[in-house]
Design an enzyme around this catalytic site. Structure first.
Site, PDB file in Angstrom:
ATOM      1  N   ARG A 160      44.351 -38.662  42.365  1.00  0.00           N
ATOM      2  CA  ARG A 160      43.390 -39.770  42.315  1.00  0.00           C
ATOM      3  C   ARG A 160      42.097 -39.317  42.995  1.00  0.00           C
ATOM      4  O   ARG A 160      42.085 -38.982  44.175  1.00  0.00           O
ATOM      5  CB  ARG A 160      43.981 -40.995  43.002  1.00  0.00           C
ATOM      6  CG  ARG A 160      43.189 -42.275  42.790  1.00  0.00           C
ATOM      7  CD  ARG A 160      43.847 -43.472  43.475  1.00  0.00           C
ATOM      8  NE  ARG A 160      45.154 -43.761  42.918  1.00  0.00           N
ATOM      9  CZ  ARG A 160      46.293 -43.746  43.614  1.00  0.00           C
ATOM     10  NH1 ARG A 160      46.281 -43.432  44.899  1.00  0.00           N
ATOM     11  NH2 ARG A 160      47.434 -44.042  43.030  1.00  0.00           N
TER      12      ARG A 160
ATOM     13  N   HIS B  91      44.884 -34.329  36.274  1.00  0.00           N
ATOM     14  CA  HIS B  91      46.247 -33.822  36.404  1.00  0.00           C
ATOM     15  C   HIS B  91      46.237 -32.296  36.437  1.00  0.00           C
ATOM     16  O   HIS B  91      45.418 -31.664  35.747  1.00  0.00           O
ATOM     17  CB  HIS B  91      47.111 -34.290  35.236  1.00  0.00           C
ATOM     18  CG  HIS B  91      47.066 -35.763  35.006  1.00  0.00           C
ATOM     19  ND1 HIS B  91      47.454 -36.670  35.960  1.00  0.00           N
ATOM     20  CD2 HIS B  91      46.657 -36.489  33.934  1.00  0.00           C
ATOM     21  CE1 HIS B  91      47.302 -37.897  35.479  1.00  0.00           C
ATOM     22  NE2 HIS B  91      46.810 -37.815  34.260  1.00  0.00           N
TER      23      HIS B  91
END
Length: 320
Positions: free
Chosen positions: A196, A101
């Site tokens: 991802r 993140h």
């Protein structure tokens, strides 16, 4: 002011299992529930008040109306009408993707609002459950990209077998992945931004590979290698045990065998209590009462001065 419970937002996922529905005592036949969003102000995924005077209201509508009385003066000045925390239960029947993140600054530079710093508290998981957190050896951004391409990226990641009570703090930038068999509570910044990195060549129900964000992730990964990514603490009964303190949240765990009064008279923040085990009740200084048990999350407003917890119950306490 009353204490708030919300209707859970159940998310069926490619990797979801069957633990969440019975854990939360729900009458639902929804399958592969990977996540239950307990307290959420994320746009289009807002929690709805389950009962009381504000039944049917969204969490963000509560913040907009009650302002600092709900979240605290400093929090309202800092976050405005955006509720700052997102709380989830996660049940991974299969391995989740490897991901990372961004920080707030990195997310905002791309027009994405906030980044994501988070933590995991592991609940009763499968005997062979494990997860990945952080790098176990030094790699460069170029090596990272090559390892994603040749399916060896997991070789660079620290992996941990987990058991109930294990805690992991995941600051923005730390590469991570929840493994098969993990059942955990997650507390994080209000953000749904995830890059991802690798998804083990899985396909969705339409036969398509899920989107990867290899380039974006490379810009966000913290390539520092640490000797241990677990959060160490001493478990104790009938007193608060602080697990994580960071600019985004402070979280403690309580394991109560007798009643305890929680004193929030000097705290300028809302508080979220997340039930992990057992059952009991909550009574505030105004005499308002709610039942409280494993699988339930309760939002206490910033105006709450004291809350008495009765019963035999284990829970997380989190605030900003």
């Amino acid at each position: 002011m009353e204490m708030f419970k919300f209707n859970p937002l159940l998310k069926s996922t490619l990797w979801g299992g069957e633990k969440i529905v019975p854990f939360k005592h729900l009458a639902s036949d929804q399958k592969q529930v990977g996540e239950s969003w307990e307290v959420s102000g994320v746009k289009d995924n807002e929690s709805i008040v389950a009962g009381g005077r504000y039944k049917g209201w969204t969490l963000n509508a509560l913040v907009d109306t009650l302002k600092e009385r709900l979240v605290g003066k400093e929090n309202y000045a800092r976050f405005g009408n955006e509720f700052p925390l997102l709380v989830k239960f996660i049940d991974a029947r299969q391995q989740l993707s490897i991901q990372v993140h961004p920080t707030d600054a990195q997310a905002q530079a791309k027009g994405l609002g906030r980044g994501k710093t988070e933590m995991w508290y592991v609940m009763e998981s499968d005997a062979d459950a494990s997860l990945r957190s952080g790098l176990k050896r030094q790699i460069t951004p170029e090596q990272y990209k090559s390892m994603v391409e040749d399916d060896t990226i997991t070789d660079a990641l620290a992996e941990y077998p987990v058991k109930e009570g294990d805690v992991f703090f995941l600051p923005a930038g730390r590469i991570h992945s929840i493994g098969a068999g993990c059942f955990l509570a997650e507390i994080q910044e209000t953000s749904d931004v995830t890059y991802r990195i690798y998804d083990f060549k899985r396909k969705d129900k339409e036969g398509n590979y899920r989107q990867l964000h290899t380039r974006e992730a490379a810009e966000c990964i913290d390539y520092t290698v640490y000797p241990d990514y677990r959060t160490r603490y001493e478990a104790r009964k009938d007193e608060p045990v602080e697990l994580v303190r960071c600019p985004y949240f402070t979280t403690s765990v309580y394991d109560l065998t007798e009643p305890m009064t929680l004193d929030y008279s000097d705290l300028d923040s809302f508080v979220i209590l997340v039930g992990l085990k057992g059952e009991g009740g909550l009574t505030d200084a105004d005499g308002n009462t709610v039942a409280f048990r494993a699988g339930e999350s309760v939002l206490l407003p910033a105006t709450a001065t004291t809350v008495k917890v009765s019963g035999t119950v284990k829970f997380l306490e989190s605030y900003v």
